[in-house]
Design a protein around this motif. Structure first.
Motif, PDB file in Angstrom:
ATOM      1  N   GLY A 145       2.715   1.916   3.366  1.00  0.00           N
ATOM      2  CA  GLY A 145       3.903   1.216   3.841  1.00  0.00           C
ATOM      3  C   GLY A 145       3.644  -0.212   4.281  1.00  0.00           C
ATOM      4  N   GLU A 146       2.381  -0.608   4.406  1.00  0.00           N
ATOM      5  CA  GLU A 146       2.087  -1.969   4.845  1.00  0.00           C
ATOM      6  C   GLU A 146       2.085  -2.916   3.655  1.00  0.00           C
ATOM      7  OE1 GLU A 146      -0.331  -2.513   8.585  1.00  0.00           O
ATOM      8  OE2 GLU A 146      -1.239  -0.676   7.733  1.00  0.00           O
ATOM      9  N   ARG A 168      -3.882   3.837  -3.419  1.00  0.00           N
ATOM     10  CA  ARG A 168      -2.907   3.260  -4.349  1.00  0.00           C
ATOM     11  C   ARG A 168      -2.102   2.146  -3.686  1.00  0.00           C
ATOM     12  NH1 ARG A 168      -1.837   6.394  -8.827  1.00  0.00           N
ATOM     13  NH2 ARG A 168      -2.814   8.435  -8.808  1.00  0.00           N
ATOM     14  N   MET A 169      -1.699   1.203  -4.531  1.00  0.00           N
ATOM     15  CA  MET A 169      -0.795   0.149  -4.075  1.00  0.00           C
ATOM     16  C   MET A 169      -0.071  -0.451  -5.271  1.00  0.00           C
ATOM     17  SD  MET A 169      -3.256  -3.000  -3.066  1.00  0.00           S
ATOM     18  CE  MET A 169      -4.712  -3.391  -4.014  1.00  0.00           C
ATOM     19  N   LEU A 170       1.014  -1.123  -4.978  1.00  0.00           N
ATOM     20  CA  LEU A 170       1.720  -1.920  -5.976  1.00  0.00           C
ATOM     21  C   LEU A 170       1.284  -3.357  -5.800  1.00  0.00           C
ATOM     22  CD1 LEU A 170       5.342  -0.461  -5.753  1.00  0.00           C
ATOM     23  CD2 LEU A 170       3.572   0.035  -7.453  1.00  0.00           C
ATOM     24  N   VAL A 198       0.858  -1.184   0.000  1.00  0.00           N
ATOM     25  CA  VAL A 198       0.000   0.000   0.000  1.00  0.00           C
ATOM     26  C   VAL A 198       0.897   1.237   0.000  1.00  0.00           C
ATOM     27  CG1 VAL A 198      -1.797   1.271   1.244  1.00  0.00           C
ATOM     28  CG2 VAL A 198      -1.826  -1.242   1.215  1.00  0.00           C
ATOM     29  N   THR A 199       0.634   2.158  -0.922  1.00  0.00           N
ATOM     30  CA  THR A 199       1.443   3.378  -1.018  1.00  0.00           C
ATOM     31  C   THR A 199       0.670   4.634  -0.650  1.00  0.00           C
ATOM     32  OG1 THR A 199       0.988   3.563  -3.393  1.00  0.00           O
ATOM     33  CG2 THR A 199       3.010   2.392  -2.752  1.00  0.00           C
ATOM     34  N   GLU A 200      -0.662   4.571  -0.699  1.00  0.00           N
ATOM     35  CA  GLU A 200      -1.485   5.741  -0.386  1.00  0.00           C
ATOM     36  C   GLU A 200      -2.896   5.279  -0.038  1.00  0.00           C
ATOM     37  OE1 GLU A 200      -3.292   9.399  -3.013  1.00  0.00           O
ATOM     38  OE2 GLU A 200      -1.235   8.788  -3.428  1.00  0.00           O
ATOM     39  N   GLY A 201      -3.484   5.851   1.005  1.00  0.00           N
ATOM     40  CA  GLY A 201      -4.854   5.519   1.367  1.00  0.00           C
ATOM     41  C   GLY A 201      -4.933   4.302   2.259  1.00  0.00           C
TER      42      GLY A 201
END
Length: 160
Positions: free
Chosen positions: A81-82, A103-105, A62-65
């Motif tokens: 960051g998780e 957002r996430m990767l 997870v990068t945002e939200g």
């Protein structure tokens, strides 16, 4: 399109819209000799993936939200960051739990099956767009059929 320079690969990304998420392919199986793929996902509030399982491993950063992940019978809420790792064969789902886009990767190992599924069912949109197209009801029969073609089994919604 991919350009190779010496032993380095430069990937020219593509974005598709799928179930309320904008998926930008950052590294494809073709770029990584099939080892993995990386998709950047921007999901609208409430959007996500239904319960499913597959033979490939999947991981999320997870990068945002905020996202909620269903892992088997439990739910886990994750913020920036998780990291969540999904072993092959594990039933899982996720949804954007925030009131704004999150957002996430998404990393799949090996590369290919998930990436090809996203490309098969996703609607191409302008590269790196942040505007979500209007969304109608999904064609569940088509999604289920295409998923099976790529080794992904879509399951009924969970009881919460």
């Amino acid at each position: 399109m991919t350009t190779t320079i010496a032993d380095a690969t430069i990937h020219h990304a593509q974005t598709v819209h799928f179930l309320g998420s904008l998926l930008t392919f950052r590294a494809s199986a073709a770029d990584t000799e099939g080892q993995f793929s990386i998709v950047e996902s921007c999901s609208a509030p409430g959007a996500g993936a239904p319960p499913h399982l597959q033979a490939d491993a999947e991981a999320f950063l997870v990068t945002e939200g905020t996202f909620e992940f269903m892992l088997g019978d439990t739910w886990r809420r994750c913020g920036p960051g998780e990291f969540v790792y999904i072993a092959p064969g594990t039933v899982h789902a996720f949804r954007n739990a925030a009131s704004t886009p999150s957002r996430m990767l998404i990393i799949n190992l090996p590369g290919g099956p998930h990436e090809n599924f996203f490309r098969a069912v996703g609607e191409p949109v302008e590269f790196e767009t942040t505007a979500f197209p209007p969304m109608g009801a999904p064609d569940v029969a088509r999604l289920t059929s295409e998923a099976e073609r790529f080794g992904i089994k879509i399951l009924p919604p969970p009881h919460r």
